[in-house]
Write an enzyme that holds these catalytic residues in place. Structure first.
Site, PDB file in Angstrom:
ATOM      1  N   LYS A  67       0.804  -1.215   0.000  1.00 57.39           N
ATOM      2  CA  LYS A  67       0.000   0.000   0.000  1.00 57.39           C
ATOM      3  C   LYS A  67       0.841   1.270   0.000  1.00 57.39           C
ATOM      4  CE  LYS A  67      -4.193  -1.887   2.134  1.00 57.39           C
ATOM      5  NZ  LYS A  67      -3.884  -3.281   1.870  1.00 57.39           N
ATOM      6  N   GLU A  98      -2.910   6.203   8.196  1.00 57.77           N
ATOM      7  CA  GLU A  98      -3.734   7.134   7.435  1.00 57.77           C
ATOM      8  C   GLU A  98      -4.638   7.933   8.373  1.00 57.77           C
ATOM      9  OE1 GLU A  98      -4.512   4.766   3.211  1.00 57.77           O
ATOM     10  OE2 GLU A  98      -6.114   4.958   4.696  1.00 57.77           O
ATOM     11  N   HIS A 116     -14.425  -3.587   8.990  1.00 55.23           N
ATOM     12  CA  HIS A 116     -13.729  -3.425   7.706  1.00 55.23           C
ATOM     13  C   HIS A 116     -13.982  -4.570   6.735  1.00 55.23           C
ATOM     14  CE1 HIS A 116     -11.737  -0.066   9.603  1.00 55.23           C
ATOM     15  NE2 HIS A 116     -11.236  -0.863  10.537  1.00 55.23           N
ATOM     16  N   ARG A 132      -6.955  -8.517  -8.684  1.00 54.47           N
ATOM     17  CA  ARG A 132      -7.638  -9.803  -8.831  1.00 54.47           C
ATOM     18  C   ARG A 132      -9.111  -9.532  -9.061  1.00 54.47           C
ATOM     19  NH1 ARG A 132     -10.305  -9.617  -4.055  1.00 54.47           N
ATOM     20  NH2 ARG A 132      -9.216  -8.814  -2.222  1.00 54.47           N
TER      21      ARG A 132
END
Length: 664
Positions: free
Chosen positions: A116, A200, A235, A297
């Site tokens: 990421k 973040e 999440h 994917r």
């Protein structure tokens, strides 16, 4: 086009790929672990190969075994599905080096987007907006803590190699950062073999918007519009839809253009998804939507895109992998109507959403919806793999019609004794905020108290009481001794025209009166009047098909006198006696028991520690997720019954907490 394909996966996605491959005339090959020997995907394939024991690291994550299976069966191509090895660039290279067709993006693209922090740096160079945060190499607690303090709480800690909600922790206070970091690092290491994280800024009213992209080896990249996956719990996506509610044409163009730029930046081929996070505090606006990550994917939620475009994305994957160009130009990809998908999980919302495992003795799916599943009645939900057992997908002209159709589909789900979230899904879909499109990723968390737990209606309770009478009637006709006639219910249809019946549901006593006369030798269909407090119902039928006031109520029963009634996706169990036993989870005596088999990964508390109600005491890892067992009340930890690294069975006492009063 190649003639055979091996799917390096299991369950629902393996069955999904096989369906398209068969339609295209390809020979299908499955791989399976010892735990999946009788699984649906094994039987649906033309050929299947055992690749190892139940743990994924010894089977589905063992690249050498998968490649050996491909060689042994003469497979020409490998489709990785999602999860497991699907985003493993080394595996993709090994497949290609073996002379096989890799049905996925180039390894370089997987690597570029797989971490990421590196992906965000690449997106900045490509002109794609990203969320503010820390992407650095210094992974010390001190540096990460200082960066989080500088960003300002709440922050989101995310495993750099993560996905699917794993290795992701929200931290609200500086004093909680170290614990949240340790948990994210453990999940990152366990799930992806990489403990590194990024930090973040946590968007307080976020929406999860993603764009389906597709590239081919001829340099073409297109998008197939956006999806909204904002309904999430911990999440993990729960309900997905396409298109996104509140998305105007200008914002859609800005977001989809950014997604195409992102894919082109890594020379992308095949199916991929660009995920964005949107600040929904003032609607969806292009300048308040930021790149989050790319999944290299096929996504779990790809069916909603298929529904609004009419495209079979798996077929596109196969054709593009064979070197063909993308079948449609961008301007020819339609957006028709509205589609929604619900993920059916084997979990118990009434018990903290703990995963539920075991045999699917009763498994009925809706008829008026697309159902993608890898299980069936008589199958097993294993502790070793993800708890998602099916996806329910609908398509309609409008969002309102799609939501209603999906709620109806979820309401018709019947699963027992494994618990599911079907009733929870119904309540989400029928909630006024969802119906109005007022959703964000915090929706479930803020409404969970009203969404998670349901109580049986009076009609359902009446059906349970009537089932008792019907079972007793049936047993008396056959002159059998059974739990229904052995005095357990003090029920004799040929002795008392009005008979009280007592049942228990969740520890609560339910009492009703059945009126009716048993007549030996009468037809098997029986009729009763059921009196429940100040309400009266008329019930009839046979035990498996009970009608209450003329409407059928679906149910099941067990051999020991218990009754299960299905209502709006929920399964309510009624018992002739108040049932105790070891149980799982927090008990009134302060014992914390393992809710399922798993591995102890942390023990935040130690004997003698003072703990507050809700404070984590010991952490269990099972079904690829961590589950914290918390103190049921304020008190002191008396004992810790397992050490970090121990494998434990369900029901094991892991810790005991004594209340302050008991200590005094």
């Amino acid at each position: 086009m190649f003639k055979s394909v091996l799917v390096a996966n299991r369950g629902e996605i393996a069955c999904r790929v096989f369906r398209t491959a068969r339609r295209m005339g390809l020979r299908t090959i499955a791989v399976y672990s010892e735990a999946d020997a009788k699984a649906l995907h094994v039987r649906e394939a033309d050929e299947a190969v055992l690749i190892g024991p139940a743990p994924a690291r010894e089977s589905y994550l063992d690249a050498a075994k998968v490649l050996a299976a491909a060689k042994a069966t003469g497979a020409e191509a490998i489709h990785p599905g999602y999860g497991f090895l699907s985003e493993n660039a080394d595996f993709a290279e090994a497949v290609m080096a073996a002379g096989l067709v890799w049905i996925g993006p180039p390894p370089a693209a997987i690597r570029a987007m797989g971490l990421k922090d590196a992906a965000k740096s690449l997106m900045i160079e490509a002109g794609v907006p990203v969320t503010p945060g820390y992407l650095g190499e210094d992974q010390s607690l001190e540096r990460l803590q200082s960066e989080a303090d500088a960003i300002g709480y709440p922050v989101l800690i995310k495993a750099v190699a993560g996905g699917g909600g794993k290795g992701m922790k929200k931290v609200d206070r500086a004093e909680d950062f170290a614990d949240g970091l340790a948990s994210a690092q453990r999940e990152g290491q366990s799930s992806f073999g990489d403990p590194r994280v990024l930090i973040e800024k946590y968007i307080t009213r976020p929406r999860h918007i993603e764009v389906q992209v597709f590239g081919d080896r001829h340099g073409t990249v297109v998008h197939l519009h956006e999806r909204d996956c904002s309904l999430q719990r911990r999440h993990q996506k729960v309900i997905e839809e396409a298109p996104a509610p509140g998305m105007d044409a200008a914002t859609r163009k800005a977001v989809t253009d950014a997604a195409v730029r992102a894919a082109k930046a890594v020379n992308y081929e095949g199916a991929g998804t660009i995920e964005f996070i949107a600040d929904a505090s003032d609607g969806l606006k292009a300048d308040r939507i930021w790149f989050m990550e790319m999944n290299t994917r096929l996504q779990v939620e790809h069916p909603v895109t298929e529904a609004i475009t009419g495209v079979d994305l798996v077929e596109w994957q196969l054709r593009v992998a064979a070197g063909e160009p993308i079948p449609l130009k961008q301007e020819d990809i339609p957006l028709n109507g509205w589609a929604m998908e619900a993920r059916l999980y084997a979990e118990d919302p009434a018990n903290g959403f703990l995963p539920s495992i075991g045999r699917l003795e009763h498994f009925v799916m809706p008829e008026d919806a697309r159902v993608d599943t890898g299980v069936e009645q008589g199958g097993e939900v294993s502790q070793f793999y993800d708890p998602m057992i099916a996806k329910l997908i609908v398509h309609a002209d409008t969002r309102e019609a799609a939501a209603e159709a999906l709620a109806d589909a979820c309401a018709s789900v019947e699963v027992w004794p494994v618990r599911t979230n079907a009733g929870f899904l119904v309540r989400c879909l029928e909630h006024p905020r969802f119906v109005e499109g007022d959703v964000d990723t915090g929706f479930i968390g803020s409404e969970e108290a009203s969404l998670a737990v349901a109580r049986p209606s009076a009609k359902t309770t009446a059906a349970a009481l009537a089932t008792v009478g019907l079972r007793a009637d049936e047993a008396l006709r056959s002159s059998e001794l059974s739990p229904w006639t052995d005095g357990l219910f003090a029920f004799r249809m040929n002795g008392e025209p009005q008979t009280p019946v007592v049942l228990y549901h969740g520890g609560e006593r339910v009492e009703g009166v059945l009126s009716g006369e048993y007549t030996g030798g009468a037809p098997r269909h029986s009729t009763f009047d059921v009196h429940l407090e100040d309400q009266a119902f008329q019930a009839s039928g046979v035990p498996a098909y009970v009608f209450v006031d003329g409407e059928q109520v679906s149910g099941a029963h067990t051999g020991d006198g218990r009754v299960v009634v299905f209502e709006e996706g929920d399964a309510f169990q009624f018992s002739p006696r108040l049932r105790g036993g070891a149980g799982t989870g927090p008990a009134s005596d302060g014992s914390l028991r393992a809710p399922m088999p798993g591995k102890i990964v942390a023990a935040p508390a130690k004997p003698g520690d003072t703990v507050a109600k809700g404070q984590p005491v010991i952490v269990l890892e099972a079904m690829k997720m961590e589950h914290a067992l918390v103190a049921p009340f304020d008190g002191v930890v008396e004992t810790i019954g397992a050490a970090v690294g121990d494998q434990v069975t369900d029901g094991t006492v892991l810790a005991i907490v004594r209340s302050a009063e008991a200590q005094g």
